[in-house]
Design an enzyme around this catalytic site. Structure first.
Site, mmCIF file in Angstrom:
data_model
loop_
_atom_site.group_PDB
_atom_site.id
_atom_site.type_symbol
_atom_site.label_atom_id
_atom_site.label_comp_id
_atom_site.label_asym_id
_atom_site.label_seq_id
_atom_site.Cartn_x
_atom_site.Cartn_y
_atom_site.Cartn_z
ATOM 1 N N CYS A 28 20.624 -6.110 11.000
ATOM 2 C CA CYS A 28 21.000 -5.585 9.681
ATOM 3 C C CYS A 28 19.837 -5.730 8.699
ATOM 4 O O CYS A 28 18.852 -5.012 8.813
ATOM 5 C CB CYS A 28 22.290 -6.255 9.203
ATOM 6 S SG CYS A 28 23.134 -5.280 7.953
ATOM 7 N N GLU A 87 25.756 -11.358 16.120
ATOM 8 C CA GLU A 87 26.001 -12.807 15.990
ATOM 9 C C GLU A 87 27.382 -13.081 15.404
ATOM 10 O O GLU A 87 27.852 -14.212 15.416
ATOM 11 C CB GLU A 87 24.906 -13.456 15.132
ATOM 12 C CG GLU A 87 24.991 -13.210 13.635
ATOM 13 C CD GLU A 87 24.495 -11.823 13.213
ATOM 14 O OE1 GLU A 87 24.280 -10.953 14.082
ATOM 15 O OE2 GLU A 87 24.347 -11.606 11.994
ATOM 16 N N HIS A 123 25.892 -6.703 13.447
ATOM 17 C CA HIS A 123 25.755 -8.161 13.549
ATOM 18 C C HIS A 123 26.295 -8.672 14.878
ATOM 19 O O HIS A 123 27.442 -9.115 14.935
ATOM 20 C CB HIS A 123 26.543 -8.826 12.411
ATOM 21 C CG HIS A 123 25.970 -8.586 11.061
ATOM 22 N ND1 HIS A 123 25.094 -9.445 10.457
ATOM 23 C CD2 HIS A 123 26.147 -7.556 10.193
ATOM 24 C CE1 HIS A 123 24.754 -8.977 9.269
ATOM 25 N NE2 HIS A 123 25.384 -7.832 9.084
#
Ligand SMILES: NC(=O)CC[C@H](N)C(=O)O
Length: 195
Positions: free
Chosen positions: A83, A178, A176
């Site tokens: 991002c 993560e 994302h």
């Protein structure tokens, strides 16, 4: 991992650092926060998290990390941007802040906040080149790749635009992995460190 755990830094002046550290650690990497040039020196590879790309660039400049980051990336250190991190790796930005600096290295033009305010945040299951099953992708005021140079490999798309790309030692996603991810995209990055 067969060899010693790779030393993977996460740029930690701003952004969702903890999620990356947890994902990388779970995959067996020696993951640590990077706030100073000495910490950058230790890195075999670096993750640039999501956050706010203008703030991240300004802080990197203030903390004298921006030029060392540019140097390491230009020398071939593998880096993975998510991002805002994708924006930091991009050579060119559309709708950036005036004078917004990047680290660069990735021959792409990214459009900031590309998906528009009405869909500031959304989630999608995307086919991802090199991965058998779709990736659950969380987009938060995400950029997309507006234009990619000839050496850039597109790994995933959303709404007809590249949202995951790789060019040599650089990997970037608009979303994302993560957050709510299963670690497969991070594993792809760790494989890039073994080459
Ligand atoms: N979740 C994010 O990283 C958002 C990126 C942010 N819109 C920026 O331009 O920096």
């Amino acid at each position: 991992m067969t060899s010693a755990a790779p030393a993977v830094g996460v740029f930690a002046l701003q952004g969702d650092v903890r999620e990356h550290l947890q994902t990388l650690t779970a995959l067996g990497a020696d993951a640590f926060a990077v706030r100073r040039p000495a910490e950058l020196d230790r890195c075999d590879g670096l993750v640039l998290p999501g956050g706010e790309s203008t703030t991240m660039a300004k802080l990197a400049r203030t903390f004298e990390l921006l030029d060392p980051l540019r140097k390491r990336v230009a020398e071939g250190m593998p880096a993975f941007g998510t991002c805002a991190g994708m924006i930091l790796l991009a050579d060119r930005i559309v709708d950036g802040a005036v004078g917004q600096e990047t680290i660069g290295g990735l021959d792409v033009t990214v459009r900031r906040n590309a998906f528009g305010r009405q869909v500031d945040s959304f989630e999608a299951d995307l086919p991802f080149r090199g991965l058998a099953d779709t990736v659950h992708a969380v987009f938060i005021r995400a950029p997309w790749v507006e234009h990619a140079g000839p050496d850039v490999e597109v790994l995933a798309e959303a709404e007809g635009h590249p949202v995951a790309v790789r060019q040599g030692h650089l990997l970037a996603t608009s979303f994302h992995p993560e957050v709510d991810g299963d670690g497969r995209v991070h594993r792809l990055f760790l494989e890039m460190l073994q080459r």
